[in-house]
Design an enzyme around this catalytic site. Structure first.
Site, mmCIF file in Angstrom:
data_model
loop_
_atom_site.group_PDB
_atom_site.id
_atom_site.type_symbol
_atom_site.label_atom_id
_atom_site.label_comp_id
_atom_site.label_asym_id
_atom_site.label_seq_id
_atom_site.Cartn_x
_atom_site.Cartn_y
_atom_site.Cartn_z
ATOM 1 C CG ASP A 1 -8.460 67.194 -75.587
ATOM 2 O OD1 ASP A 1 -7.684 67.521 -76.487
ATOM 3 O OD2 ASP A 1 -8.333 67.592 -74.416
ATOM 4 C CG ASP B 1 -9.711 71.252 -63.629
ATOM 5 O OD1 ASP B 1 -8.778 70.863 -64.353
ATOM 6 O OD2 ASP B 1 -10.895 71.294 -64.014
ATOM 7 C CG HIS C 1 -8.372 69.418 -67.431
ATOM 8 N ND1 HIS C 1 -8.949 70.642 -67.195
ATOM 9 C CD2 HIS C 1 -7.613 69.585 -68.532
ATOM 10 C CE1 HIS C 1 -8.544 71.501 -68.113
ATOM 11 N NE2 HIS C 1 -7.727 70.888 -68.937
ATOM 12 C CD GLU D 1 -12.615 69.774 -66.827
ATOM 13 O OE1 GLU D 1 -11.740 69.793 -65.948
ATOM 14 O OE2 GLU D 1 -12.833 70.748 -67.574
#
Ligand code: GLP
Length: 242
Positions: free
Chosen positions: A68, A137, A139, A144
């Site tokens: 990413d 979270d 990810h 996400e």
């Protein structure tokens, strides 16, 4: 089947995961490595640099694709993942120029950039070993929590929790980009091997949820429970709730 490898601490986790990557490079010198940023892989990269310097590990035929990149940061920004990868790994091992790839967060047409990145990964023959960290979270890359598992490279709005967690690297929270480009879950799941690293007590809750809870796109990493060849290398602190 997802395998959990228990490590004593961060250093032990890093050594174990670096050994898995090293084995991959020794078994297939021209392998495609999927690489990750964040604090978790830093110890691994230090080991790989050390073994490369000692002559134990040869990157001359390896190709890399990163997960990413933030949208909008210039490559020279010390917060870009381009900069991170060059300063923490690429500039210190014998990876040939042109062998490393990251999505371009400053492309003029981001839809084209997503398509280019997917085509590139396909042209390379897919990913042999994908290294991952995990966000608080759940990810992976910058996938996400959301209502579905995205297949290919796409643009994401970063979750508030991610911006909060990543602000420590920036001068202020306002400086954290709100968007990113990330490899999709489909591409990560298509990697022939996956190694996810998690360290520290602050990851204990998400490690429990992701790898011992239900498989749901609300916890993106949970899909790794279905990967045929995935290993979670986690230290005692990260495994303290399981
Ligand atoms: C970032 C990255 C992820 C990384 C995660 C966890 O947002 N995009 O690839 O896994 O955060 O980072 P850390 O290892 O620093 O906890």
């Amino acid at each position: 089947m997802l395998k959990i490898l228990r490590a004593a601490d961060y250093a032990d986790m890093s050594r174990k995961a670096a050994n898995l990557i090293s084995a991959q490079i020794i078994l297939k010198p021209d392998c495609v490595l999927g690489l990750a940023t964040g604090s978790s892989p830093l110890g691994i990269y230090k080991k790989l640099i050390e073994w490369n310097a000692k002559g134990d590990l040869d990157f001359s035929a390896v190709r890399t694709v990163n997960l990413d990149e933030y949208l909008g940061l210039p490559k020279c920004s010390d917060q870009s993942y381009y900069y991170f990868m060059h300063s923490n790994l690429f500039d210190h091992v014998n990876l040939p120029a042109g062998a490393t790839n990251l999505p371009n967060g400053r492309a003029s047409n981001m839809a084209d950039e997503c398509a280019r990145y997917d085509a590139l990964i396909e042209r390379l023959g897919g990913v042999d070993l994908q290294l991952l960290g995990i966000g608080h979270d759940g990810h992976i890359g910058f996938n996400e929590p959301c209502g579905e598992f995205p297949k290919g490279t796409h643009i994401v709005e970063l979750a508030e929790e991610t911006i909060e967690a990543n602000k420590r690297f920036f001068a202020s929270k306002e400086d954290v980009p709100r968007k990113a480009i990330t490899m999709g879950i489909g591409t990560i799941m298509a990697a022939r091997k996956v190694v996810l690293v998690a360290s520290g007590v602050d990851k204990a809750e998400i490690v429990k949820k992701a790898f011992f809870g239900p498989i749901t796109p609300e916890v993106p990493a949970s899909i790794l429970q279905l990967h045929p060849n995935a290993v979670v290398v986690a230290d005692e602190a990260a495994l303290s709730l399981v």
